[in-house]
Design a protein around this motif. Sequence first.
Motif, PDB file in Angstrom:
ATOM      1  N   ILE A  86       0.852  -1.192   0.000  1.00 15.98           N
ATOM      2  CA  ILE A  86       0.000   0.000   0.000  1.00 15.98           C
ATOM      3  C   ILE A  86       0.885   1.239   0.000  1.00 15.98           C
ATOM      4  CG2 ILE A  86      -1.735   1.308   1.262  1.00 15.98           C
ATOM      5  CD1 ILE A  86      -2.771  -1.260   2.405  1.00 15.98           C
ATOM      6  N   ARG A  87       0.596   2.150  -0.873  1.00 13.95           N
ATOM      7  CA  ARG A  87       1.385   3.379  -0.970  1.00 13.95           C
ATOM      8  C   ARG A  87       0.579   4.607  -0.561  1.00 13.95           C
ATOM      9  NH1 ARG A  87       5.106   0.411  -1.029  1.00 13.95           N
ATOM     10  NH2 ARG A  87       6.453  -0.162  -2.769  1.00 13.95           N
ATOM     11  N   ASP A  88      -0.715   4.554  -0.733  1.00 12.14           N
ATOM     12  CA  ASP A  88      -1.540   5.758  -0.660  1.00 12.14           C
ATOM     13  C   ASP A  88      -2.168   5.958   0.715  1.00 12.14           C
ATOM     14  OD1 ASP A  88      -2.618   8.030  -1.653  1.00 12.14           O
ATOM     15  OD2 ASP A  88      -4.337   7.072  -2.607  1.00 12.14           O
ATOM     16  N   VAL A  89      -1.333   5.986   1.776  1.00 12.75           N
ATOM     17  CA  VAL A  89      -1.811   6.255   3.130  1.00 12.75           C
ATOM     18  C   VAL A  89      -0.873   7.252   3.800  1.00 12.75           C
ATOM     19  CG1 VAL A  89      -3.030   4.062   3.516  1.00 12.75           C
ATOM     20  CG2 VAL A  89      -0.582   4.199   3.972  1.00 12.75           C
ATOM     21  N   ASP A  90      -1.395   7.970   4.784  1.00 15.17           N
ATOM     22  CA  ASP A  90      -0.583   8.965   5.489  1.00 15.17           C
ATOM     23  C   ASP A  90       0.419   8.326   6.434  1.00 15.17           C
ATOM     24  OD1 ASP A  90      -1.960  11.022   4.226  1.00 15.17           O
ATOM     25  OD2 ASP A  90      -3.507  11.090   5.778  1.00 15.17           O
ATOM     26  N   ASN A  91       0.054   7.183   7.030  1.00 19.25           N
ATOM     27  CA  ASN A  91       0.945   6.447   7.926  1.00 19.25           C
ATOM     28  C   ASN A  91       0.519   4.984   7.923  1.00 19.25           C
ATOM     29  OD1 ASN A  91      -1.031   5.923  10.212  1.00 19.25           O
ATOM     30  ND2 ASN A  91      -1.040   8.173  10.201  1.00 19.25           N
ATOM     31  N   TYR A  92       1.259   4.162   8.631  1.00 21.87           N
ATOM     32  CA  TYR A  92       0.988   2.726   8.623  1.00 21.87           C
ATOM     33  C   TYR A  92       0.547   2.218   9.993  1.00 21.87           C
ATOM     34  CZ  TYR A  92       2.811   2.548   3.917  1.00 21.87           C
ATOM     35  OH  TYR A  92       2.985   2.736   2.568  1.00 21.87           O
ATOM     36  N   LYS A  93      -0.195   3.027  10.718  1.00 20.23           N
ATOM     37  CA  LYS A  93      -0.815   2.547  11.944  1.00 20.23           C
ATOM     38  C   LYS A  93      -1.960   1.602  11.591  1.00 20.23           C
ATOM     39  CE  LYS A  93       0.208   6.800  14.513  1.00 20.23           C
ATOM     40  NZ  LYS A  93      -0.379   7.954  15.244  1.00 20.23           N
ATOM     41  N   LEU A  94      -2.250   0.670  12.510  1.00 22.31           N
ATOM     42  CA  LEU A  94      -3.310  -0.303  12.239  1.00 22.31           C
ATOM     43  C   LEU A  94      -4.641   0.398  12.009  1.00 22.31           C
ATOM     44  CD1 LEU A  94      -4.132  -3.260  11.995  1.00 22.31           C
ATOM     45  CD2 LEU A  94      -4.461  -3.312  14.478  1.00 22.31           C
ATOM     46  N   GLY A  95      -4.941   1.421  12.785  1.00 21.86           N
ATOM     47  CA  GLY A  95      -6.189   2.154  12.618  1.00 21.86           C
ATOM     48  C   GLY A  95      -6.275   2.841  11.264  1.00 21.86           C
ATOM     49  N   THR A  96      -5.155   3.369  10.772  1.00 28.98           N
ATOM     50  CA  THR A  96      -5.136   4.015   9.462  1.00 28.98           C
ATOM     51  C   THR A  96      -5.407   3.007   8.353  1.00 28.98           C
ATOM     52  OG1 THR A  96      -3.531   5.631  10.274  1.00 28.98           O
ATOM     53  CG2 THR A  96      -3.748   5.411   7.886  1.00 28.98           C
ATOM     54  N   LEU A  97      -4.802   1.827   8.456  1.00 36.37           N
ATOM     55  CA  LEU A  97      -5.021   0.788   7.454  1.00 36.37           C
ATOM     56  C   LEU A  97      -6.463   0.293   7.490  1.00 36.37           C
ATOM     57  CD1 LEU A  97      -1.724  -1.236   7.918  1.00 36.37           C
ATOM     58  CD2 LEU A  97      -2.279   0.357   6.088  1.00 36.37           C
ATOM     59  N   ALA A  98      -7.035   0.187   8.694  1.00 38.89           N
ATOM     60  CA  ALA A  98      -8.441  -0.222   8.804  1.00 38.89           C
ATOM     61  C   ALA A  98      -9.337   0.804   8.128  1.00 38.89           C
ATOM     62  CB  ALA A  98      -8.820  -0.381  10.275  1.00 38.89           C
ATOM     63  N   GLU A  99      -9.047   2.079   8.333  1.00 39.55           N
ATOM     64  CA  GLU A  99      -9.829   3.138   7.682  1.00 39.55           C
ATOM     65  C   GLU A  99      -9.674   3.067   6.168  1.00 39.55           C
ATOM     66  OE1 GLU A  99     -10.193   8.041   7.714  1.00 39.55           O
ATOM     67  OE2 GLU A  99      -8.757   7.019   9.020  1.00 39.55           O
TER      68      GLU A  99
END
Length: 287
Positions: free
Chosen positions: A246-259
């Motif tokens: 995954i490239r298109d996220v602000d960070n790689y926290k679990l909550g961010t990935l879930a969102e």
Amino acid sequence: MVVITMNSCPPKLRGDLTKWLFEIHTGVYVGQISARVRERLWSRICQNIKDGQAVMVYSFANEQHLEFRTHNTAWKVRDFDGLKLMLHPKSPTQTGEVLQKGFSDASKRLIAGRRKRLSANMDHEWVFLDIETDGLDFEKSKIIEIAALVANEAEIKSSWNVLIKQDQALPPEITGLTHITDEMLNRGVELCCALKQLGDIVKGKAVVCFNKKFDITFLERDFAGNNLENPFGKVIDALPLAQKRIRDVDNYKLGTLAEYFDIPCEQHRALPDCETLYRVFLKLNEI
């Protein structure tokens, strides 16, 4: 990576785009932006381009590794069994071509590969593991909660969760973060007993965690400190897997990935984090 092409672009809209993207040719904008900025820019384009045309292509976590959108064009995006295809403005009857029925060879290979991965994992069980601690210092902090969830591709088979008795009060910030209280821990189990139970659950199974440098390091320390055999064999870390796919996220926290995957989550307790990790892991395996 995001690429946007337009014609008849109003000056005001061009100003909005050049704040975030490089204009490398007339009407061609390229850059690296977050998903939120990308969606807002596309919304601005659709609202302000009037009779102009726009196309956007960007990296995305799917089998094609990209998504594309069009606005005011005769070329239309179509979803075909999970694959994004482009419907051309001219039909086969207009061009004199005969369109063969069925999937293209490339589509068949993509679909077959996806189905093969799904069927191979259907009967394979993983243990999704998470812990909570009273701090981040490996030398001083202690485990206060352990959870494990046994599941395969199709369903959650079982779950297990224990709180660990402590001989000192929790820091207030940990109670505020996890909502675990000293009274709850007083009703917990001894660490050695919890580790024995965990060993029985994970023995012979692949373990999935999120940032194994944290969870597994703490657990291996305590297995050794209680003279217990280390039960961990294969450990899959979903964090570097997400960073790779995954490239298109602000960070790689679990909550961010879930969102990112539209997965509801309740964090900072071990068992809910296991459930979130399970669903995120399944999505990562589809990419």
